[in-house]
Design a protein around this motif. Structure first.
Motif, PDB file in Angstrom:
ATOM      1  N   ALA A  92       0.823  -1.215   0.000  1.00 13.81           N
ATOM      2  CA  ALA A  92       0.000   0.000   0.000  1.00 13.81           C
ATOM      3  C   ALA A  92       0.858   1.266   0.000  1.00 13.81           C
ATOM      4  N   ARG A  93       2.175   1.094   0.032  1.00 17.75           N
ATOM      5  CA  ARG A  93       3.141   2.209  -0.017  1.00 17.75           C
ATOM      6  C   ARG A  93       3.004   3.155   1.180  1.00 17.75           C
ATOM      7  N   GLN A  94       2.715   2.569   2.334  1.00 18.76           N
ATOM      8  CA  GLN A  94       2.575   3.373   3.543  1.00 18.76           C
ATOM      9  C   GLN A  94       3.839   3.350   4.392  1.00 18.76           C
ATOM     10  N   VAL A  95       4.822   2.546   4.012  1.00 19.23           N
ATOM     11  CA  VAL A  95       6.036   2.372   4.809  1.00 19.23           C
ATOM     12  C   VAL A  95       7.216   3.036   4.111  1.00 19.23           C
ATOM     13  N   ARG A  96       7.914   3.899   4.848  1.00 23.83           N
ATOM     14  CA  ARG A  96       9.120   4.559   4.345  1.00 23.83           C
ATOM     15  C   ARG A  96      10.366   3.760   4.702  1.00 23.83           C
ATOM     16  N   LYS A  97      10.348   3.145   5.907  1.00 27.93           N
ATOM     17  CA  LYS A  97      11.542   2.456   6.416  1.00 27.93           C
ATOM     18  C   LYS A  97      11.095   1.248   7.225  1.00 27.93           C
ATOM     19  N   ILE A  98      11.893   0.181   7.122  1.00 27.36           N
ATOM     20  CA  ILE A  98      11.648  -0.987   7.956  1.00 27.36           C
ATOM     21  C   ILE A  98      12.930  -1.347   8.686  1.00 27.36           C
ATOM     22  N   ILE A  99      12.795  -1.618   9.974  1.00 25.43           N
ATOM     23  CA  ILE A  99      13.907  -2.064  10.815  1.00 25.43           C
ATOM     24  C   ILE A  99      13.584  -3.511  11.178  1.00 25.43           C
ATOM     25  N   CYS A 100      14.443  -4.446  10.724  1.00 24.47           N
ATOM     26  CA  CYS A 100      14.142  -5.859  10.961  1.00 24.47           C
ATOM     27  C   CYS A 100      15.403  -6.704  10.904  1.00 24.47           C
ATOM     28  N   SER A 101      15.239  -7.986  11.251  1.00 20.04           N
ATOM     29  CA  SER A 101      16.349  -8.932  11.211  1.00 20.04           C
ATOM     30  C   SER A 101      16.360  -9.788   9.959  1.00 20.04           C
ATOM     31  N   PHE A 102      15.182 -10.107   9.448  1.00 19.88           N
ATOM     32  CA  PHE A 102      15.069 -11.034   8.319  1.00 19.88           C
ATOM     33  C   PHE A 102      14.232 -10.422   7.209  1.00 19.88           C
ATOM     34  N   PRO A 103      14.816  -9.567   6.370  1.00 22.48           N
ATOM     35  CA  PRO A 103      14.018  -8.908   5.342  1.00 22.48           C
ATOM     36  C   PRO A 103      13.665  -9.801   4.159  1.00 22.48           C
ATOM     37  N   ARG A 104      14.460 -10.826   3.903  1.00 17.03           N
ATOM     38  CA  ARG A 104      14.240 -11.628   2.690  1.00 17.03           C
ATOM     39  C   ARG A 104      13.935 -13.068   3.042  1.00 17.03           C
ATOM     40  N   GLN A 105      12.864 -13.545   2.432  1.00 16.59           N
ATOM     41  CA  GLN A 105      12.461 -14.937   2.535  1.00 16.59           C
ATOM     42  C   GLN A 105      11.981 -15.353   1.160  1.00 16.59           C
ATOM     43  N   VAL A 106      11.617 -16.583   1.007  1.00 15.70           N
ATOM     44  CA  VAL A 106      11.203 -17.078  -0.297  1.00 15.70           C
ATOM     45  C   VAL A 106       9.977 -16.327  -0.827  1.00 15.70           C
ATOM     46  N   ASP A 107       9.117 -15.817   0.055  1.00 17.00           N
ATOM     47  CA  ASP A 107       7.896 -15.144  -0.391  1.00 17.00           C
ATOM     48  C   ASP A 107       7.848 -13.662  -0.006  1.00 17.00           C
ATOM     49  N   SER A 108       9.013 -13.033   0.049  1.00 15.01           N
ATOM     50  CA  SER A 108       9.067 -11.605   0.423  1.00 15.01           C
ATOM     51  C   SER A 108       9.170 -10.719  -0.814  1.00 15.01           C
ATOM     52  N   TRP A 109       8.418 -11.049  -1.852  1.00 13.85           N
ATOM     53  CA  TRP A 109       8.541 -10.331  -3.123  1.00 13.85           C
ATOM     54  C   TRP A 109       8.081  -8.884  -3.058  1.00 13.85           C
ATOM     55  N   VAL A 110       7.161  -8.539  -2.169  1.00 12.97           N
ATOM     56  CA  VAL A 110       6.733  -7.137  -2.069  1.00 12.97           C
ATOM     57  C   VAL A 110       7.900  -6.287  -1.565  1.00 12.97           C
ATOM     58  N   PHE A 111       8.509  -6.716  -0.456  1.00 12.28           N
ATOM     59  CA  PHE A 111       9.668  -5.984   0.060  1.00 12.28           C
ATOM     60  C   PHE A 111      10.783  -5.961  -0.973  1.00 12.28           C
ATOM     61  N   ASP A 112      11.102  -7.108  -1.555  1.00  8.94           N
ATOM     62  CA  ASP A 112      12.194  -7.185  -2.535  1.00  8.94           C
ATOM     63  C   ASP A 112      12.015  -6.162  -3.654  1.00  8.94           C
ATOM     64  N   GLY A 113      10.822  -6.093  -4.203  1.00  8.84           N
ATOM     65  CA  GLY A 113      10.560  -5.159  -5.299  1.00  8.84           C
ATOM     66  C   GLY A 113      10.726  -3.711  -4.880  1.00  8.84           C
ATOM     67  N   LEU A 114      10.200  -3.372  -3.713  1.00  5.08           N
ATOM     68  CA  LEU A 114      10.315  -1.989  -3.225  1.00  5.08           C
ATOM     69  C   LEU A 114      11.770  -1.637  -2.930  1.00  5.08           C
ATOM     70  N   PHE A 115      12.491  -2.570  -2.316  1.00  8.66           N
ATOM     71  CA  PHE A 115      13.882  -2.307  -1.954  1.00  8.66           C
ATOM     72  C   PHE A 115      14.753  -2.148  -3.198  1.00  8.66           C
ATOM     73  N   ARG A 116      14.591  -3.029  -4.143  1.00 12.03           N
ATOM     74  CA  ARG A 116      15.395  -2.957  -5.369  1.00 12.03           C
ATOM     75  C   ARG A 116      15.103  -1.692  -6.173  1.00 12.03           C
ATOM     76  N   ALA A 117      13.875  -1.178  -6.038  1.00  9.68           N
ATOM     77  CA  ALA A 117      13.492   0.054  -6.743  1.00  9.68           C
ATOM     78  C   ALA A 117      13.876   1.307  -5.951  1.00  9.68           C
ATOM     79  N   GLY A 118      14.464   1.117  -4.753  1.00  6.65           N
ATOM     80  CA  GLY A 118      14.855   2.254  -3.928  1.00  6.65           C
ATOM     81  C   GLY A 118      13.667   2.973  -3.304  1.00  6.65           C
ATOM     82  N   GLU A 119      12.551   2.267  -3.130  1.00  6.96           N
ATOM     83  CA  GLU A 119      11.331   2.885  -2.621  1.00  6.96           C
ATOM     84  C   GLU A 119      11.077   2.616  -1.146  1.00  6.96           C
TER      85      GLU A 119
END
Length: 146
Positions: free
Chosen positions: A68-95
């Protein structure tokens, strides 16, 4: 005593402001407060900083909040998993910004903040890229990162 019971999930998140920091519990989808996340999506707060164990799974819960594009920043330990495609796409796009925190450090940061402690030193990550740009100190012969 303050009555903290509210009538609905929407009422629970009604006062979350743009730019707020929100901690979301759970480990993956286990224990994730899906109803509260859905209410937060409906409420519309933007530019959120999310503190969580991971960066979402699939397209539900935390991943839906990211989508929904409501998050500017995420603080976490495990950002990538097999089904984390939403985060992956946003991160790779610098969003979306990522602050990676080792699991124990994340838990201690949460505990320390709750106790009013502004910072602490830990040996975890000393000498690694995670320590780049952070204050370091040698205490009794051991190296630490702030």
């Amino acid at each position: 005593m303050i009555d903290k019971i509210v009538a609905s999930a929407a009422a629970a998140v009604a006062d979350v402001r743009h730019g707020a920091t929100v901690m979301i519990g759970g480990f993956g989808t286990a224990g994730m407060p899906s109803a509260l996340i859905d209410a937060l999506i409906g409420q519309g707060a933007r530019d959120l900083t999310i503190v969580s164990n991971n960066a979402g799974n699939g397209e539900t819960g935390l991943a839906a909040l990211l989508k929904a594009r409501q998050v500017r920043k995420i603080i976490c330990s495990f950002p990538r998993q097999v089904d984390s495609w939403v985060f992956d796409g946003l991160f790779r796009a610098g969003e979306i910004e990522l602050e990676l925190a080792p699991q124990g450090n994340l838990a201690e940061r949460i505990r320390a903040a709750g106790a009013g402690i502004g910072a602490f030193y830990t040996p975890t990550a000393f000498g690694t890229p995670l320590a780049d740009g952070k204050e370091t100190r040698r205490i009794e012969g051991r190296d630490y990162v702030l």
